[in-house]
Design a protein around this motif. Structure first.
Motif, mmCIF file in Angstrom:
data_model
loop_
_atom_site.group_PDB
_atom_site.id
_atom_site.type_symbol
_atom_site.label_atom_id
_atom_site.label_comp_id
_atom_site.label_asym_id
_atom_site.label_seq_id
_atom_site.Cartn_x
_atom_site.Cartn_y
_atom_site.Cartn_z
ATOM 1 N N GLN A 34 2.884 -1.985 -14.089
ATOM 2 C CA GLN A 34 2.822 -2.888 -12.950
ATOM 3 C C GLN A 34 2.742 -4.342 -13.432
ATOM 4 O O GLN A 34 3.434 -5.218 -12.906
ATOM 5 C CB GLN A 34 1.625 -2.573 -12.052
ATOM 6 C CG GLN A 34 1.585 -3.498 -10.840
ATOM 7 C CD GLN A 34 0.280 -3.485 -10.090
ATOM 8 O OE1 GLN A 34 -0.762 -3.181 -10.658
ATOM 9 N NE2 GLN A 34 0.335 -3.827 -8.826
ATOM 10 N N ASP A 69 4.443 -2.846 -6.362
ATOM 11 C CA ASP A 69 3.538 -2.530 -5.249
ATOM 12 C C ASP A 69 3.425 -1.021 -5.024
ATOM 13 O O ASP A 69 2.336 -0.494 -4.807
ATOM 14 C CB ASP A 69 4.023 -3.200 -3.958
ATOM 15 C CG ASP A 69 3.879 -4.709 -3.978
ATOM 16 O OD1 ASP A 69 3.227 -5.254 -4.895
ATOM 17 O OD2 ASP A 69 4.437 -5.365 -3.063
ATOM 18 N N ARG A 70 4.562 -0.329 -5.059
ATOM 19 C CA ARG A 70 4.534 1.127 -4.871
ATOM 20 C C ARG A 70 3.771 1.806 -5.997
ATOM 21 O O ARG A 70 3.018 2.752 -5.770
ATOM 22 C CB ARG A 70 5.966 1.679 -4.798
ATOM 23 C CG ARG A 70 6.618 1.454 -3.470
ATOM 24 C CD ARG A 70 7.925 2.222 -3.340
ATOM 25 N NE ARG A 70 8.399 2.777 -4.582
ATOM 26 C CZ ARG A 70 9.631 2.630 -5.063
ATOM 27 N NH1 ARG A 70 10.521 1.960 -4.392
ATOM 28 N NH2 ARG A 70 9.982 3.158 -6.207
ATOM 29 N N ALA A 92 1.369 0.530 -7.794
ATOM 30 C CA ALA A 92 -0.062 0.277 -7.590
ATOM 31 C C ALA A 92 -0.614 1.181 -6.490
ATOM 32 O O ALA A 92 -1.680 1.785 -6.648
ATOM 33 C CB ALA A 92 -0.289 -1.188 -7.243
ATOM 34 N N ARG A 93 0.105 1.270 -5.392
ATOM 35 C CA ARG A 93 -0.359 2.103 -4.273
ATOM 36 C C ARG A 93 -0.439 3.576 -4.669
ATOM 37 O O ARG A 93 -1.425 4.252 -4.403
ATOM 38 C CB ARG A 93 0.583 1.940 -3.080
ATOM 39 C CG ARG A 93 0.162 2.787 -1.869
ATOM 40 C CD ARG A 93 1.251 2.894 -0.843
ATOM 41 N NE ARG A 93 2.404 3.586 -1.443
ATOM 42 C CZ ARG A 93 3.655 3.405 -1.054
ATOM 43 N NH1 ARG A 93 3.944 2.583 -0.083
ATOM 44 N NH2 ARG A 93 4.635 4.069 -1.647
ATOM 45 N N ASP A 96 -5.474 2.897 -2.187
ATOM 46 C CA ASP A 96 -5.874 1.744 -1.393
ATOM 47 C C ASP A 96 -7.182 1.182 -1.931
ATOM 48 O O ASP A 96 -7.977 1.893 -2.547
ATOM 49 C CB ASP A 96 -6.048 2.149 0.074
ATOM 50 C CG ASP A 96 -4.737 2.617 0.696
ATOM 51 O OD1 ASP A 96 -3.682 2.108 0.274
ATOM 52 O OD2 ASP A 96 -4.770 3.484 1.580
ATOM 53 N N ASP A 97 -7.413 -0.104 -1.679
ATOM 54 C CA ASP A 97 -8.670 -0.699 -2.128
ATOM 55 C C ASP A 97 -9.645 -0.792 -0.964
ATOM 56 O O ASP A 97 -9.359 -0.343 0.141
ATOM 57 C CB ASP A 97 -8.431 -2.068 -2.789
ATOM 58 C CG ASP A 97 -7.759 -3.070 -1.862
ATOM 59 O OD1 ASP A 97 -7.796 -2.879 -0.638
ATOM 60 O OD2 ASP A 97 -7.208 -4.055 -2.372
ATOM 61 N N ASP A 123 -10.440 -3.178 0.827
ATOM 62 C CA ASP A 123 -9.973 -4.038 1.917
ATOM 63 C C ASP A 123 -8.998 -3.328 2.850
ATOM 64 O O ASP A 123 -8.620 -3.883 3.870
ATOM 65 C CB ASP A 123 -9.294 -5.293 1.345
ATOM 66 C CG ASP A 123 -10.273 -6.180 0.599
ATOM 67 O OD1 ASP A 123 -11.473 -6.136 0.931
ATOM 68 O OD2 ASP A 123 -9.833 -6.904 -0.316
ATOM 69 N N GLU A 164 -5.399 -0.627 3.380
ATOM 70 C CA GLU A 164 -4.171 -0.066 2.822
ATOM 71 C C GLU A 164 -3.455 -1.084 1.943
ATOM 72 O O GLU A 164 -3.369 -2.266 2.271
ATOM 73 C CB GLU A 164 -3.253 0.353 3.973
ATOM 74 C CG GLU A 164 -2.030 1.115 3.534
ATOM 75 C CD GLU A 164 -1.192 1.579 4.719
ATOM 76 O OE1 GLU A 164 0.020 1.734 4.530
ATOM 77 O OE2 GLU A 164 -1.757 1.776 5.805
ATOM 78 N N THR A 165 -2.936 -0.611 0.814
ATOM 79 C CA THR A 165 -2.198 -1.465 -0.109
ATOM 80 C C THR A 165 -0.884 -1.898 0.540
ATOM 81 O O THR A 165 -0.150 -1.077 1.074
ATOM 82 C CB THR A 165 -1.903 -0.716 -1.421
ATOM 83 O OG1 THR A 165 -3.142 -0.291 -1.984
ATOM 84 C CG2 THR A 165 -1.164 -1.591 -2.400
ATOM 85 N N LEU A 166 -0.632 -3.198 0.503
ATOM 86 C CA LEU A 166 0.608 -3.719 1.065
ATOM 87 C C LEU A 166 1.738 -3.544 0.062
ATOM 88 O O LEU A 166 1.580 -3.830 -1.117
ATOM 89 C CB LEU A 166 0.461 -5.200 1.397
ATOM 90 C CG LEU A 166 -0.518 -5.540 2.507
ATOM 91 C CD1 LEU A 166 -0.620 -7.052 2.680
ATOM 92 C CD2 LEU A 166 -0.100 -4.896 3.816
ATOM 93 N N VAL A 167 2.864 -3.062 0.553
ATOM 94 C CA VAL A 167 4.045 -2.883 -0.276
ATOM 95 C C VAL A 167 5.157 -3.723 0.320
ATOM 96 O O VAL A 167 5.545 -3.524 1.465
ATOM 97 C CB VAL A 167 4.466 -1.392 -0.341
ATOM 98 C CG1 VAL A 167 5.758 -1.230 -1.111
ATOM 99 C CG2 VAL A 167 3.355 -0.554 -0.938
#
Length: 153
Positions: free
Chosen positions: A24, A113-114, A116-117, A122-123, A125, A127-130
């Motif tokens: 990443q 992003d994908r 990382a997700r 998710d973190d 905060d 859902e992870t934004l992609v």
């Protein structure tokens, strides 16, 4: 020889967390490099356009002067104007290169992003934004530049 854990990970399709994080990071570095390249291309093209329009204006004044200059050959001015018109074809390179750089940067960002997700989840905060991947596989179908008829003036 693979350990059992490495063997299981390799064959279940998942990347180890550290490898995913490194990958990443590499994708994001490449994306940032493409952003810098985009700015460099844009700055160079802006400078080129400024000089192009300045030179074109000067040539047009000489070509259309009310009083002909005996030391200036009109044929040479017409040839110079043709060269200036041909320069616009080269400037179209910036537009195509810009589209390709932007497209590739968006694709790399989507992959990062994908990754990382999918590997880190998710973190706290949410859902992870992609970032959305480009819909088309290639924004520019042309792979070479040829001179054509271009109306500039």
């Amino acid at each position: 020889m693979l350990t059992q854990e490495a063997h299981d990970t390799a064959f279940d399709g998942a990347l180890p967390l550290m490898a995913a994080a490194d990958l990443q990071d590499d994708l994001l570095v490449a994306s940032n490099d493409l952003d810098r390249l985009q700015r460099l291309l844009s700055d160079a093209c802006d400078a080129l356009l400024g000089h192009f329009y300045g030179a074109t204006g000067e040539l047009k004044q000489l070509l259309h002067a009310a009083v002909p200059h005996p030391e200036i050959d009109n044929h040479q001015l017409h040839v110079a104007m043709e060269h200036m018109a041909g320069a616009i074809t080269a400037m179209q390179f910036q537009d195509m290169a810009s589209q390709l750089v932007n497209h590739t940067a968006r694709r790399l960002r989507n992959c990062a992003d994908r990754l990382a997700r999918d590997t880190m989840g998710d973190d706290e905060d949410g859902e992870t934004l992609v970032e959305e991947a480009p819909l088309r596989p290639n924004p520019v179908t042309q792979d070479e530049m040829d001179a054509g008829s271009i109306e500039l003036f």
